[in-house]
Design an enzyme around this catalytic site. Structure first.
Site, mmCIF file in Angstrom:
data_model
loop_
_atom_site.group_PDB
_atom_site.id
_atom_site.type_symbol
_atom_site.label_atom_id
_atom_site.label_comp_id
_atom_site.label_asym_id
_atom_site.label_seq_id
_atom_site.Cartn_x
_atom_site.Cartn_y
_atom_site.Cartn_z
ATOM 1 N N SER A 146 -14.360 -11.550 -18.046
ATOM 2 C CA SER A 146 -14.795 -12.650 -18.856
ATOM 3 C C SER A 146 -14.412 -12.330 -20.415
ATOM 4 C CB SER A 146 -16.190 -13.289 -18.641
ATOM 5 O OG SER A 146 -16.214 -14.434 -19.151
ATOM 6 N N ASP A 241 -11.452 -21.882 -12.012
ATOM 7 C CA ASP A 241 -11.865 -21.263 -13.336
ATOM 8 C C ASP A 241 -11.351 -22.299 -14.291
ATOM 9 O OD1 ASP A 241 -12.878 -20.074 -15.766
ATOM 10 O OD2 ASP A 241 -12.393 -18.038 -14.842
ATOM 11 N N HIS A 271 -15.000 -18.614 -11.632
ATOM 12 C CA HIS A 271 -14.911 -17.525 -12.688
ATOM 13 C C HIS A 271 -15.721 -16.197 -12.457
ATOM 14 C CE1 HIS A 271 -14.852 -16.235 -16.899
ATOM 15 N NE2 HIS A 271 -16.129 -15.912 -16.939
#
Length: 307
Positions: A146, A241, A271
């Site tokens: 991320s 995502d 995600h």
């Protein structure tokens, strides 16, 4: 124990709602996330110690037989505003075990108290500290998920621009690659994603880049920067995502510029699904570990030649 994908998708949705709510309160979110991951454990046999790199706190995850002359610098996720090393113990610990290599998970400064570029400064300081310890750049992998994946690219770009030796390989798990309003995250169908929403992405970005105009946000986004001269990049994205569209754009950019990039999009997943105890997560971590090991050891395991 591994669990079915639908159950883990539901659990992710619950955790996301509990952590952030409709309007994120960063201190509350940090408190809840830290409470939920304080006792997270790495795989059996991986030792966890507190330490620091370049004056930045870090957790050190050491598997049995770890090479003394190699390291992975791991940058946690959390939208630049939340997150801490303990939450990465299952993922970073699995990478350490698979590679037989020490992983340093960095506790970099968080926005909004410490906006851009504080986290990048911390990551570069940690990388310099590994070099100062005598670990060759060619035996250092940098990876993150991320926001940590974004910082991984930022570190490599800063190293290139400042004349530092480049790390051997970069590992990006569901990174944020376009921090501007042009991100495809704001023009996708987010209904299948249980954690991230376009609204939450906007809150994260505004905390990290407060008051920064859109042209400047584009300029600091990896998707709009010159990525030539970087080490090999391993990119993993997830089809559900909101950030997946930008990952595809980044892969296209790499192909056009000749940057060495391998991209694997995991369809039907969300995600940083890597964090959940399910079969696709284990497979993705094994794939990432093999690629990082190949980058620093020249083959698909962390085993040193002659062992």
């Amino acid at each position: 124990m591994l669990f079915p994908i639908p159950l883990m998708r539901w659990a992710t949705r619950v955790v996301g709602w509990w952590s952030f709510g409709p309007i994120p309160d960063w201190r509350r979110a940090r408190k809840r996330m830290n409470a939920g991951t304080r006792y997270a454990r790495p795989p059996r046999g991986v030792r966890v110690e507190a330490g620091s790199l370049g004056g930045v706190p870090a957790e050190i995850l050491t598997p049995p037989g770890a090479a003394a002359d190699a390291a992975v610098l791991y940058l946690h996720g959390g939208g630049f505003a939340v997150g801490a090393p303990p939450m990465e113990r299952p993922t970073a610990g699995a990478i350490a075990a698979a590679m037989w290599t020490t992983v340093y998970t960095l506790d970099y400064r968080l926005a909004p108290e410490f906006p851009y570029p504080a986290a990048i400064d911390d990551a570069v300081a940690a990388y310099r500290a590994l070099l100062d310890r005598g670990i060759p750049a060619g035996r250092i992998a940098v990876a993150g998920d991320s926001a940590g994946g974004t910082l991984t690219l930022d570190l490599a770009l800063r190293a290139r621009d400042e004349g530092l030796p480049a790390p051997a390989v970069l590992g990006l798990i569901c990174p944020a690659l376009d921090l501007s309003a042009d991100s495809l995250a704001f023009r996708c169908d987010p209904s299948r994603e249980p954690l991230l929403s376009p609204e939450l992405i906007r809150e994260f970005t505004d905390a990290y880049l407060p008051g920064m105009p859109q042209d400047r946000r584009r300029a600091v986004s990896p998707l709009y920067r010159d990525i030539t001269g970087l080490p090999p990049i391993v990119l993993q994205s997830a089809g559900d995502d909101p950030l997946a569209g930008d990952a595809r754009r980044f892969a296209e950019l790499a192909a056009k510029t000749g940057a060495p990039l391998r991209h694997h999009e995991y369809r039907g997943l969300w995600h940083v699904f890597h964090a959940w105890p399910m079969a696709p997560a284990r497979a993705a971590i094994r794939e990432m570990s093999a690629a990082l090991a190949e980058g620093i050891y020249g083959h698909h395991t962390g085993q040193r030649s002659g062992q």
